[in-house]
Design an enzyme around this catalytic site. Structure first.
Site, PDB file in Angstrom:
ATOM      1  N   GLU A  58     -28.741   4.150  -7.872  1.00 19.82           N
ATOM      2  CA  GLU A  58     -27.989   3.469  -6.811  1.00 19.82           C
ATOM      3  C   GLU A  58     -27.541   2.068  -7.225  1.00 19.82           C
ATOM      4  OE1 GLU A  58     -30.756   5.161  -6.408  1.00 19.82           O
ATOM      5  OE2 GLU A  58     -30.257   6.777  -5.019  1.00 19.82           O
ATOM      6  N   HIS A 127     -36.585   8.487   5.383  1.00 20.79           N
ATOM      7  CA  HIS A 127     -35.209   8.964   5.538  1.00 20.79           C
ATOM      8  C   HIS A 127     -34.621   8.672   6.912  1.00 20.79           C
ATOM      9  CE1 HIS A 127     -35.914  11.180   1.836  1.00 20.79           C
ATOM     10  NE2 HIS A 127     -34.635  11.487   1.801  1.00 20.79           N
TER      11      HIS A 127
END
Lengths: 324, 325
Positions: A58, A127
């Protein structure tokens, strides 16, 4: 009617068709079609050069997006979810947000970064974060939170067109919602809040996924003769202070709904704005409906109890109106 | 070994190394006089790396550098006055006084900073190269970073991405043996840094970074190979910093004897001696360079002194393209 997911996809497709500088990159945006299917079939139309599957890095693919933007491209970078974007915080906060400024205005970073946010799918604490406020805290970047199908489309177009880094937070529970999409109409400014429902007794101020819960709460309140106005903030940085103040100066009551934890949230910021600039307009204390201060639990009943729900919004609004 | 270069070329390389040395010495002096504040990282001892590399690269190539970048900026063509003014925090500095010593920038010279998060410039370099590749440009992006950056995840991720996407990046590792105050053997498992890139399919080599002629030759060869193949390459430049990490550093982690030992390889002195013994230059040449440089640096200080402070009313400038408020 179009889904939110398809509105995002249509916007990406339009951008890729119309501007050769635009490309999409991120984890699984190509062959997989996007983890939320928001880029399905785009690889086929535009090829691997412009729809790029990235390695799982990322920080580096966001940084590469920043570099490509410096180099004259208009990258759309998908970070899958806000949870993973934490790995790219260095590039976002230390590079994207500051390069224009540190260079005395010589460079700009016209990058658009999309990511899913929020809870509600029982995918537990790693999440389900809502960390939009972390990004909205930082000068040099802009933050959008489309709540409607139309905004999901229009805001992405605006984000890519903008000369500054723009972060678009798509609530993961919204991808499946349906709504009208007009791709021909001139969109309203993405940086302004919208009144989604007019009312006179209390302002329910929300953004992203919480807007829909606020609208449902407003319907419930209507049955009990409470007229609730629903403000969709739309842009989290800049915040449309004027719209917030204008609504509350009419209703004299405010309930702020935010899926982030209450401590240090955008709801806190909005409450402070009201305390600073609408203190004498208020007929009741500002109320905040936020996520309980706990990592989001997996168990369905606990997750539901943790994040803002319609009943808590109704309750807070009734307290505000009744106890004024 | 005889220098296999022309007199003019030797003089160019010597002049540029001396210019950096004198700029840095003046900066240290002005720091102690509190004209320059914040962090100040001097390049003294490492001049051969920046000078050799920037002489080898083309004007159109992209440069991404670290917070120890005054020398790179100067040789890239940013006037000494604008660098000095930036360190003063003046509006006539090369970043308008918004960046300071660690954040020198020049859009017209493709000098993309001045990065002070170790390893943070590598993904930027990868992205610049990606933009060039997608636009069909033939330029190379040269990315400078220290040995400390090789510890960072972004280093490994950037090598992987550049190799995977076949991007024209030349990774230039300025190995000065210390990550701030932590010696190489204390911060990497394999002290041979050039062993890393081949794991990602990137050819890597090492060169004596105290020898400006060797650096220039090596960087030239590597850069042209990157340009021809449009694939990344890696070069380690083994160097040593003679001064403290920054002006705050008491240098408790290394001995004076160690530093003195390395000063015997002073890149300026060694080139001067070789060029003089080869009969390419004379003391008069050195004297002329020193006189020109003294003038350049003193004019740079005057430029900084004369510069204006930006108005506080404009404080939010350059945060966005257009002011949001």
């Amino acid at each position: 009617m179009t889904t939110y997911r398809d509105a995002v996809r249509t916007a990406i497709q339009t951008l890729l068709r119309e501007d050769p500088r635009v490309f999409l990159m991120g984890e699984d945006v190509g062959r997989y079609g996007g983890p939320y299917a928001a880029s399905k079939s785009l690889l086929k139309e535009f090829g691997e050069e412009r729809v790029r599957d990235t390695p799982l890095c990322e920080s580096t693919f966001v940084g590469a997006g920043i570099g490509a933007a410096l180099g004259g491209m208009r990258p759309i970078v998908e970070v899958m979810t806000v949870n993973f974007s934490l790995l790219a915080l260095d590039q976002i906060v230390n590079n994207a947000a500051v390069l224009r400024h540190m260079s005395g205005g010589q460079f700009e970073v016209p990058i658009a970064v999309r990511m899913a946010t929020g809870g509600g799918k029982q995918i537990a604490a790693q999440h389900s974060h809502s960390l939009e406020n972390w990004y909205a805290h930082v000068p040099g970047i802009k933050v959008l939170a489309p709540a409607t199908v139309q905004d999901a489309h229009d805001m992405l177009l605006a984000a890519v067109e903008d000369p500054d880094p723009v972060f678009v937070f798509e609530h993961q529970m919204l991808y499946g919602i349906e709504g009208p999409l007009d791709t021909e109409a001139t969109p309203p400014s993405p940086w302004k809040a919208a009144i989604r429902r007019h009312g006179t007794d209390v302002s329910l101020i929300a953004y992203g996924g919480s807007v829909h819960k606020a609208l449902t709460a407003a319907e419930e309140l209507g049955k009990e003769e409470v007229s609730a106005e629903v403000i969709d903030l739309r842009s989290l940085r800049p915040l449309d202070r004027d719209a917030i103040l204008e609504s509350v100066s009419r209703t004299h009551r405010a309930v702020v709904i935010d899926e982030a934890w209450k401590t240090g949230s955008l709801a806190s910021e909005i409450s402070a704005i009201l305390a600073e600039d609408a203190f004498y307009e208020l007929d009741a204390p500002v109320a905040r409906v936020c996520t309980v201060e706990v990592p989001i639990p997996y168990a369905k009943h606990l997750e539901e109890a943790a994040i803002p729900q319609v009943d808590r919004i109704v309750e807070a609004a009734k307290r505000s109106v009744g106890g004024g | 070994m005889t220098l296999d270069i022309s007199r003019d070329h030797v003089l160019d390389l010597l002049r540029d190394m001396i210019r950096i040395r004198r700029l840095e010495e003046k900066s240290a002096e002005l720091y102690s006089k509190q004209k320059i504040r914040g962090f100040l990282h001097l390049y003294i001892g490492e001049e051969a790396v920046g000078v050799g590399a920037l002489h080898a690269l083309r004007e159109d190539d992209n440069i991404v550098a670290t917070y120890r970048e005054h020398g790179h900026a100067l040789i890239r063509g940013i006037p000494a006055g604008e660098i000095m003014a930036e360190m003063y925090g003046k509006a006539n500095g090369c970043s308008g006084g918004r960046g300071g010593s660690m954040h020198l920038f020049s859009a017209e010279r493709r000098f993309y900073g001045g990065h002070a998060i170790v390893g943070g410039g590598l993904p930027i370099a990868v992205g610049l190269a990606l933009a060039d590749k997608m636009k069909g440009e033939s330029r190379v992006t040269a990315c400078f970073f220290g040995d400390g950056a090789t510890d960072e995840g972004e280093f490994h991720e950037s090598l992987n991405l550049a190799a995977l996407w076949k991007l024209p990046v030349l990774f230039l590792c300025e190995n000065n043996e210390y990550a701030m105050g932590t010696a190489l053997y204390r911060h990497v498992s394999d002290r041979d840094i050039a062993n890393n890139p081949p794991a990602y399919g990137i050819p890597a080599d090492s060169v004596n970074g105290m020898d400006v002629v060797a650096v220039e030759r090596a960087v030239h060869n590597e850069a042209e190979l990157v340009r021809e193949t449009s694939q990344p390459r890696f070069l380690e430049l083994k160097t040593y910093r003679f001064r403290a990490h920054s002006m705050y550093d008491a240098e408790l982690y290394r001995s004076k004897e160690e530093v003195e030992e390395h000063k015997k390889e002073d890149p300026i002195e060694s080139l001067r001696e070789r060029a003089m013994s080869d009969g390419l230059i004379t003391q008069a040449d050195i004297d002329a360079i020193e006189a020109d440089t003294a003038k350049e640096i003193s004019e740079a200080v005057e430029f900084a002194e004369r510069g204006d402070w930006e108005s506080v009313e404009d404080i939010t400038r350059h945060t966005y393209a257009r002011d949001l408020s």
